[in-house]
Design a protein around this motif. Structure first.
Motif, short mmCIF file in Angstrom:
data_model
loop_
_atom_site.label_atom_id
_atom_site.label_comp_id
_atom_site.label_asym_id
_atom_site.label_seq_id
_atom_site.Cartn_x
_atom_site.Cartn_y
_atom_site.Cartn_z
N CYS A 137 0.71 -1.15 0.15
CA CYS A 137 0.08 0.21 -0.11
C CYS A 137 0.95 1.38 -0.13
O CYS A 137 1.88 1.16 0.81
CB CYS A 137 -1.02 0.01 1.23
SG CYS A 137 -1.90 1.36 1.27
N THR A 138 0.48 2.36 -1.01
CA THR A 138 1.23 3.43 -1.06
C THR A 138 0.19 4.61 -0.96
O THR A 138 0.75 5.58 -1.01
CB THR A 138 1.97 3.54 -2.15
OG1 THR A 138 1.26 3.73 -3.17
CG2 THR A 138 3.17 2.52 -2.25
N ALA A 139 -0.92 4.35 -0.27
CA ALA A 139 -2.09 5.41 -0.07
C ALA A 139 -1.35 6.82 0.82
O ALA A 139 -1.81 8.12 0.04
CB ALA A 139 -3.11 4.92 0.58
N ASP B 261 0.80 8.42 -1.84
CA ASP B 261 0.27 8.96 -2.95
C ASP B 261 -0.55 10.22 -2.51
O ASP B 261 -0.36 11.20 -3.50
CB ASP B 261 -0.76 8.06 -3.55
CG ASP B 261 0.18 6.68 -4.08
OD1 ASP B 261 1.17 6.78 -4.54
OD2 ASP B 261 -0.62 5.79 -4.24
N ARG C 214 2.13 13.13 -2.18
CA ARG C 214 2.62 13.70 -3.41
C ARG C 214 1.58 14.42 -4.11
O ARG C 214 1.84 15.54 -4.93
CB ARG C 214 3.22 12.60 -4.39
CG ARG C 214 4.27 11.95 -3.71
CD ARG C 214 4.70 10.72 -4.71
NE ARG C 214 6.13 10.20 -4.22
CZ ARG C 214 6.51 8.96 -4.39
NH1 ARG C 214 5.63 8.42 -5.37
NH2 ARG C 214 7.49 8.55 -3.94
N SER C 215 0.29 14.15 -4.23
CA SER C 215 -0.70 14.72 -4.99
C SER C 215 -1.03 16.32 -3.95
O SER C 215 -1.33 17.35 -4.96
CB SER C 215 -2.03 13.95 -4.80
OG SER C 215 -2.49 14.13 -3.79
#
Length: 67
Positions: A54-56, A59, A62-63
């Protein structure tokens, strides 16, 4: 004081890829603090890590940087 490391060793959760302490039920939505005492307290078992692939958290971070 290294609150996250102590909490991890105390069985309160695991350190996520975003470096915060995570709990399966509440995520990272809690506050860590310390109370210094000289009482002998029972130790809890450490919690295994559950992030896997998982990289939620990475992510979403980064957004937010791109905004």
């Amino acid at each position: 004081m290294m609150e996250v490391q102590l909490a991890k060793q105390g069985g309160l959760g695991w350190r996520g890829k975003h470096t915060l302490l995570l709990d399966r039920e509440v995520g990272s939505y809690f506050f860590l603090g310390e109370i210094y005492i000289d009482l002998e307290l029972p130790a809890d078992e450490p919690v295994s890590e559950h992030c896997g692939r998982c990289t939620a958290c990475i992510d979403i971070c980064r957004s937010e940087e791109r905004r």
